[in-house]
Design an enzyme around this catalytic site. Sequence first.
Site, PDB file in Angstrom:
ATOM      1  N   LYS A  18       6.239  -7.976   2.022  1.00 45.79           N
ATOM      2  CA  LYS A  18       6.139  -7.812   3.472  1.00 45.79           C
ATOM      3  C   LYS A  18       5.079  -8.764   4.010  1.00 45.79           C
ATOM      4  O   LYS A  18       4.054  -8.994   3.366  1.00 45.79           O
ATOM      5  CB  LYS A  18       5.765  -6.369   3.834  1.00 45.79           C
ATOM      6  CG  LYS A  18       6.749  -5.330   3.353  1.00 45.79           C
ATOM      7  CD  LYS A  18       6.365  -3.939   3.816  1.00 45.79           C
ATOM      8  CE  LYS A  18       4.971  -3.513   3.425  1.00 45.79           C
ATOM      9  NZ  LYS A  18       4.733  -3.532   1.962  1.00 45.79           N
TER      10      LYS A  18
ATOM     11  N   HIS B 232       1.242   0.133   9.543  1.00 43.38           N
ATOM     12  CA  HIS B 232      -0.058   0.603   9.081  1.00 43.38           C
ATOM     13  C   HIS B 232      -0.827   1.280  10.205  1.00 43.38           C
ATOM     14  O   HIS B 232      -2.027   1.510  10.077  1.00 43.38           O
ATOM     15  CB  HIS B 232      -0.883  -0.561   8.532  1.00 43.38           C
ATOM     16  CG  HIS B 232      -0.233  -1.291   7.413  1.00 43.38           C
ATOM     17  ND1 HIS B 232       0.554  -2.401   7.629  1.00 43.38           N
ATOM     18  CD2 HIS B 232      -0.224  -1.052   6.080  1.00 43.38           C
ATOM     19  CE1 HIS B 232       1.013  -2.829   6.455  1.00 43.38           C
ATOM     20  NE2 HIS B 232       0.556  -2.029   5.513  1.00 43.38           N
TER      21      HIS B 232
ATOM     22  N   ASP C 115      -0.988  -8.420   1.385  1.00 41.76           N
ATOM     23  CA  ASP C 115       0.145  -8.440   0.458  1.00 41.76           C
ATOM     24  C   ASP C 115       0.476  -9.859   0.034  1.00 41.76           C
ATOM     25  O   ASP C 115       0.648 -10.157  -1.155  1.00 41.76           O
ATOM     26  CB  ASP C 115       1.373  -7.796   1.111  1.00 41.76           C
ATOM     27  CG  ASP C 115       1.245  -6.291   1.269  1.00 41.76           C
ATOM     28  OD1 ASP C 115       0.257  -5.714   0.761  1.00 41.76           O
ATOM     29  OD2 ASP C 115       2.119  -5.685   1.904  1.00 41.76           O
TER      30      ASP C 115
ATOM     31  N   GLY D 104       1.814   5.041   1.336  1.00 39.60           N
ATOM     32  CA  GLY D 104       1.927   5.536   2.695  1.00 39.60           C
ATOM     33  C   GLY D 104       3.192   5.124   3.387  1.00 39.60           C
ATOM     34  O   GLY D 104       3.440   5.548   4.522  1.00 39.60           O
ATOM     35  N   HIS D 105       4.020   4.290   2.716  1.00 43.18           N
ATOM     36  CA  HIS D 105       5.284   3.838   3.312  1.00 43.18           C
ATOM     37  C   HIS D 105       6.500   4.459   2.625  1.00 43.18           C
ATOM     38  O   HIS D 105       7.620   3.997   2.820  1.00 43.18           O
ATOM     39  CB  HIS D 105       5.393   2.311   3.215  1.00 43.18           C
ATOM     40  CG  HIS D 105       4.246   1.584   3.845  1.00 43.18           C
ATOM     41  ND1 HIS D 105       3.842   1.836   5.134  1.00 43.18           N
ATOM     42  CD2 HIS D 105       3.422   0.627   3.365  1.00 43.18           C
ATOM     43  CE1 HIS D 105       2.811   1.050   5.431  1.00 43.18           C
ATOM     44  NE2 HIS D 105       2.536   0.322   4.376  1.00 43.18           N
TER      45      HIS D 105
ATOM     46  N   GLY E 118       0.809  -1.199   0.000  1.00 47.93           N
ATOM     47  CA  GLY E 118       0.000   0.000   0.000  1.00 47.93           C
ATOM     48  C   GLY E 118       0.846   1.253   0.000  1.00 47.93           C
ATOM     49  O   GLY E 118       1.995   1.251   0.450  1.00 47.93           O
TER      50      GLY E 118
END
Length: 333
Positions: free
Chosen positions: A104, A217, A109, A55-56, A53
């Site tokens: 990950k 997250h 995922d 945001g990382h 996702g």
Amino acid sequence: MKRIMNAPESFVAESLAGLVRAHEALVAFGSDRKFVRRRHLTPGKVALIAGGGAGHEPMHSGFVGRGMLDAACTGHVFTSPTPDQIVAAMDETDTGAGCLLIVKNFDGDVMNFEMAAEMASGRHAIEMVVVEDDAATGAGVRSRGRRGMAGTMIVEKLIGAAAERGAGLADLRALGENLNRRIRSMGVALRGVTVPNNPRETFSLGPDEMEIGIGIHGEPGLQRARFTSADEIVRVLGERILAEIRAEMALGVRGRPLLLVNGFGGTPPIELYLAQGIAHRFFEENGIMPERSLTGTFVTSLDMAGMSITLALLDDAQVELWTAPVETPGLRW
């Protein structure tokens, strides 16, 4: 929560467009903008594909380039990329040596990458490495086993260097599995994370609280504790990491320590460098002298205030892979 954005629906797409424009000598969009890929592929090299996702950032899209990834597939914020994105990346970056998927360890995922591997198995040789470095988790609600944390960047860097030197698919998978025994991370949050289009933080902390053992997250951690000094925060994280690493050492793992202090997106460099110095001293006092260190914001959780500490015991060959040249938007030397 105020953000520099136009709309939550276009937030990720516009950010990726800016990344590609800023680093167009290194990266380009793949077909239908489903993924970011190396602009110049190396024929006969195993294609390394990762994702997760948004945001990382800078992980994973910021680690596409020479010496690391060939492609990164990005989903919506904290949402796994879809199997068709991953299949498209394999189709476009496999130059004949097959594909290694670096994932990950979060259920979404793992499920989507496994589905993509099954969909593409008829036309690609495919292996997968699932990164599991979180010292805070065993079997959990959101993952099977340990979660993937900042150690993912170390895995991508070392496997990327090995692939650049011509290592084959089976050897790269074996390297990734070996690294899972050598790397442990632990995080702390001082403030929760706010997701676009949601005014509330994923978890709320009082002015005198911190969350120990969080995921990337915004998942709550092992415990909520009273906020304390930097020395004490590093000690709490370090002791958990040490216990995990020493358990592996008792089973025969040996190596030269690499220390990574990683910010989650809302922590300034002055605090991260302060923590680096304390962590280096903590491990040295406990009989583990870091030979290599890295400090910065590499594996984030949007705007979360906090950090993670990662300790990796690398053998001589792995240290060489770590120091090998790398040129990506988010990491280069």
